[in-house]
Design a protein around this motif. Structure first.
Motif, PDB file in Angstrom:
ATOM      1  N   ARG A 184      31.878  31.794  26.482  1.00  0.00           N
ATOM      2  CA  ARG A 184      33.069  30.957  26.395  1.00  0.00           C
ATOM      3  C   ARG A 184      34.273  31.662  27.010  1.00  0.00           C
ATOM      4  NH1 ARG A 184      34.210  28.236  20.739  1.00  0.00           N
ATOM      5  NH2 ARG A 184      35.749  27.255  22.121  1.00  0.00           N
ATOM      6  N   THR A 185      35.197  30.847  27.531  1.00  0.00           N
ATOM      7  CA  THR A 185      36.392  31.401  28.161  1.00  0.00           C
ATOM      8  C   THR A 185      37.571  31.415  27.188  1.00  0.00           C
ATOM      9  OG1 THR A 185      37.096  29.239  29.000  1.00  0.00           O
ATOM     10  CG2 THR A 185      35.634  30.547  30.413  1.00  0.00           C
ATOM     11  N   ASP A 239      40.910  36.683  35.099  1.00  0.00           N
ATOM     12  CA  ASP A 239      40.898  35.352  34.508  1.00  0.00           C
ATOM     13  C   ASP A 239      39.455  34.865  34.442  1.00  0.00           C
ATOM     14  OD1 ASP A 239      41.259  32.781  33.659  1.00  0.00           O
ATOM     15  OD2 ASP A 239      42.782  32.260  35.149  1.00  0.00           O
ATOM     16  N   CYS A 240      38.875  34.900  33.250  1.00  0.00           N
ATOM     17  CA  CYS A 240      37.466  34.533  33.096  1.00  0.00           C
ATOM     18  C   CYS A 240      37.221  33.057  33.344  1.00  0.00           C
ATOM     19  CB  CYS A 240      36.974  34.931  31.708  1.00  0.00           C
ATOM     20  SG  CYS A 240      37.823  34.092  30.345  1.00  0.00           S
ATOM     21  N   ALA A 241      38.292  32.263  33.434  1.00  0.00           N
ATOM     22  CA  ALA A 241      38.139  30.833  33.689  1.00  0.00           C
ATOM     23  C   ALA A 241      37.975  30.527  35.168  1.00  0.00           C
ATOM     24  CB  ALA A 241      39.343  30.074  33.131  1.00  0.00           C
ATOM     25  N   VAL A 242      38.112  31.530  36.018  1.00  0.00           N
ATOM     26  CA  VAL A 242      37.962  31.350  37.467  1.00  0.00           C
ATOM     27  C   VAL A 242      36.803  32.218  37.948  1.00  0.00           C
ATOM     28  CG1 VAL A 242      39.051  31.568  39.726  1.00  0.00           C
ATOM     29  CG2 VAL A 242      40.432  30.917  37.740  1.00  0.00           C
ATOM     30  N   GLY A 243      35.700  31.582  38.259  1.00  0.00           N
ATOM     31  CA  GLY A 243      34.537  32.329  38.731  1.00  0.00           C
ATOM     32  C   GLY A 243      34.034  33.343  37.732  1.00  0.00           C
ATOM     33  N   GLY A 244      34.269  33.070  36.451  1.00  0.00           N
ATOM     34  CA  GLY A 244      33.848  34.014  35.421  1.00  0.00           C
ATOM     35  C   GLY A 244      34.652  35.294  35.409  1.00  0.00           C
ATOM     36  N   GLY A 245      35.689  35.368  36.254  1.00  0.00           N
ATOM     37  CA  GLY A 245      36.485  36.597  36.331  1.00  0.00           C
ATOM     38  C   GLY A 245      35.904  37.606  37.299  1.00  0.00           C
ATOM     39  N   GLY A 246      34.809  37.236  37.992  1.00  0.00           N
ATOM     40  CA  GLY A 246      34.190  38.158  38.936  1.00  0.00           C
ATOM     41  C   GLY A 246      35.133  38.542  40.060  1.00  0.00           C
ATOM     42  N   ASP A 250      38.611  42.809  31.628  1.00  0.00           N
ATOM     43  CA  ASP A 250      37.501  41.902  31.314  1.00  0.00           C
ATOM     44  C   ASP A 250      36.837  41.625  32.657  1.00  0.00           C
ATOM     45  OD1 ASP A 250      35.678  40.061  30.487  1.00  0.00           O
ATOM     46  OD2 ASP A 250      37.121  38.536  29.869  1.00  0.00           O
ATOM     47  N   GLN A 251      36.053  42.576  33.114  1.00  0.00           N
ATOM     48  CA  GLN A 251      35.543  42.558  34.481  1.00  0.00           C
ATOM     49  C   GLN A 251      34.016  42.521  34.487  1.00  0.00           C
ATOM     50  OE1 GLN A 251      35.006  41.819  37.756  1.00  0.00           O
ATOM     51  NE2 GLN A 251      37.212  42.250  37.661  1.00  0.00           N
ATOM     52  N   PRO A 252      33.425  41.341  34.824  1.00  0.00           N
ATOM     53  CA  PRO A 252      31.964  41.222  34.832  1.00  0.00           C
ATOM     54  C   PRO A 252      31.304  41.842  36.055  1.00  0.00           C
ATOM     55  CG  PRO A 252      32.946  39.173  35.537  1.00  0.00           C
ATOM     56  CD  PRO A 252      34.089  40.073  35.152  1.00  0.00           C
ATOM     57  N   GLY A 253      32.101  42.264  37.049  1.00  0.00           N
ATOM     58  CA  GLY A 253      31.539  42.866  38.247  1.00  0.00           C
ATOM     59  C   GLY A 253      31.918  42.102  39.496  1.00  0.00           C
ATOM     60  N   PHE A 254      31.452  42.588  40.625  1.00  0.00           N
ATOM     61  CA  PHE A 254      31.733  41.917  41.886  1.00  0.00           C
ATOM     62  C   PHE A 254      31.096  40.532  41.921  1.00  0.00           C
ATOM     63  CE2 PHE A 254      32.181  46.357  43.571  1.00  0.00           C
ATOM     64  CZ  PHE A 254      33.514  46.233  43.957  1.00  0.00           C
TER      65      PHE A 254
END
Length: 573
Positions: free
Chosen positions: A318-319, A373-380, A408-412
């Protein structure tokens, strides 16, 4: 004797003729003082400072809903603070048939000193009503002189760009009687200014050629929606070269350049653009050799927002609203609801949107904000997000503004589109910016930190960090869901049925669930400290107070000692 008397009379008549003002009237010369000369100066200045409704260029500005150049100065600067340099630059407008003066044609570039929020600034402003801002409409070196002067005096430089901003026009060839090798045209002074002082540009009309180069040679730029466009060459030149029949807006309007990062921000009006400039400069020092400006803040450093304990969802997919989170941490005005306002100045909201960059204050002290911003592309972290983050970190490092780094960085970003955009290539820019930054950085891992991108954001000090984590943190080389798919691919693919494969995946995830608990990482000192999210503001305020009292002054001393001030040079015609 009569011959000498005749010569004296001729000289007096000539002097009286020279004292004629631009409207054709004569000012008496008393033969003793210089009042007649001052009267001429004042008459020219009055003509230049007064709008001429019959002037076609002025009328065109108004028809297009644009402010006149001097109206722009009044709207941007503190009231009565503008002190012009080169106020007489221009030439008389003479009727070719009668020889009578019709007025005074001012140069299309206005420069001078002013103040914004009582802080001294230098401003260069294009007057598009005179030859569209081309160099043949005035003195070519005026803007470059102003930029060098601003650098020399260590004050912020503001450009109001409208047209080519002193760029060339083919009409100049006829005036000169020859063509010429294009010079750097003052961009050398612009690049020197970038190393020393804040440089900001407002695009308040179509900006082309040299003007477009100036726009991007800035620390901050803003364009007005529907009014300003930016391009290396305008539609007529483009049509001749590429056969594309485009309008100014489709070629270089805000929908293009505010989404590709050429321009930082978009404004709804000229007044909005000027307010954004005033706000941006309120966070920056006057030069790299000064401290960021501190203002009194009535907001308590001990404020703890209950909302922070629940803002990160328990369900990982969830975002949440990162901007709402920021409002719960930084300074806010008393009586306002932190979650309902945005007490920060965001830069680049329309491009590289997986990354959020902004200026805010903690205890009245300017701080840079870096978040995802995790709401944009998951924050990637994608290519544009990398460029935006690197540009902002370099800006903060250049002017000595500490950085609050909320991770809050899920990666590239991954996939074919990411590879085509050279994401990993651009990703190294933010890795390098964070690694080489010498400003204080306070890192708060609020959720995810995965892979190389996660490491770059959560470990900018390469093992020596001022860093804490929230209990919602989740980290590793890969997210477990994707990592299990890769590590156990053979077993999963060997499942007898899709249902069996799904069950096997759930079992594997369950085995790893306890291991991913951030308390396990804290128990082996893999994270320096776990904190209650509600304590984030008090801790950040304590950190920044120490930074401003002890770390930033030492940094300035080292900067002064490391090398001499760059020496601005005059523009060479």
């Amino acid at each position: 004797m009569s011959e000498r008397k005749s010569k004296k009379t001729t000289r007096e008549n000539s002097s009286k003729s020279d004292s004629s003002t631009s409207n054709g009237t004569a000012d008496p010369d008393d033969g003793v003082t210089w009042k007649h000369a001052i009267a001429r100066v004042q008459q020219i200045q009055k003509a230049i400072n007064s709008p001429n409704a019959e002037n076609k260029g002025y009328a065109r500005q108004k028809q297009n809903g644009k402010l006149w150049v001097r109206e722009r100065l009044d709207a941007l600067l503190d009231s009565g603070s503008f002190n012009e340099i080169g106020s007489l630059t221009g030439k008389p407008d003479v009727d070719k048939e009668t020889g009578e003066s019709k007025g005074y044609l001012s140069a299309n570039m206005i420069i001078g000193w002013g103040r914004i929020n009582k802080k001294r600034v230098f401003i260069t402003a294009d007057d598009f009503s005179v030859r569209g801002g081309h160099a043949d409409g005035g003195i070519q070196g005026k803007a470059a002189y102003g930029e060098a002067l601003a650098t020399q005096h260590m004050v912020p430089l503001i450009r109001l760009l409208d047209g080519s901003s002193g760029g060339g026009s083919v009409a100049t060839y006829l005036t000169m009687g020859a063509t010429y090798i294009p010079p750097l045209a003052g961009l050398g002074q612009s690049m020197t200014a970038m190393t020393m002082i804040p440089v900001v540009s407002a695009l308040v009309g179509p900006v082309v050629g040299l003007g477009s180069a100036k726009a991007v040679t800035s620390h901050f730029s803003v364009m007005v929606k529907g009014m300003s466009q930016l391009f290396a060459a305008g539609p007529p030149v483009v049509k001749q070269a590429t056969y594309e029949d485009l309008t100014k807006e489709t070629l270089g309007g805000w929908k293009i350049h505010a989404q590709n990062g050429t321009v930082d921000n978009v404004a709804e009006s000229e007044f909005d653009a000027f307010q954004q400039i005033r706000t941006f400069l309120s966070y920056l020092p006057s030069s790299v050799y000064a401290m960021p400006p501190v203002t009194p803040s009535p907001d308590s450093k001990d404020r703890k927002e209950e909302e922070l304990i629940r803002i990160i969802p328990r369900r990982r997919s969830r975002t949440y609203d990162i901007r709402q989170l920021l409002g719960l941490v930084v300074d806010v005005d008393p009586g306002t609801t932190p979650s309902a306002v945005r007490p920060f100045f965001e830069i680049g909201a329309t491009w590289g949107r997986s990354i959020v960059t902004a200026f805010a204050r903690l205890q009245g002290m300017p701080v840079g904000i870096l978040a995802s911003d995790c709401a944009v592309g998951g924050g990637g972290l994608d290519a544009l997000g990398s460029q935006k983050a690197a540009r902002f970190v370099n800006l903060c490092d250049h002017f000595g503004i500490p950085l609050l780094n909320l991770v809050d960085q899920p990666g590239f970003a991954i996939g074919s589109a990411a590879e085509q955009m050279a994401t990993i290539r651009h990703g190294t820019a933010i890795m390098s910016a964070l690694y080489h930054a010498t400003i204080p950085i306070f890192t708060v891992i609020i959720r995810r930190s995965f892979g190389v991108a996660g490491g770059a954001f959560s470990d900018p000090g390469d093992g020596l960090n001022t860093r804490v984590a929230w209990p919602s943190a989740d980290w590793g080389s890969l997210p477990l869901e994707g990592g299990i798919e890769a590590a156990y691919k053979r077993q999963l693919d060997g499942a007898p049925s899709p249902a069996a494969r799904e069950m096997m995946m759930k079992d594997l995830l369950a085995q790893f669930e306890d291991v991913r608990d951030p308390l396990r990482t804290a128990s082996v000192f893999g994270i320096e400290e776990m904190i209650d999210p509600r304590d984030t503001r008090p801790m950040a305020c304590e950190w920044i107070a120490h930074a401003y009292a002890h770390l930033l002054p030492q940094r300035l001393v080292a900067r002064h000692a490391s090398g001499a001030t760059a020496r601005p040079t005059r523009y060479k015609l």
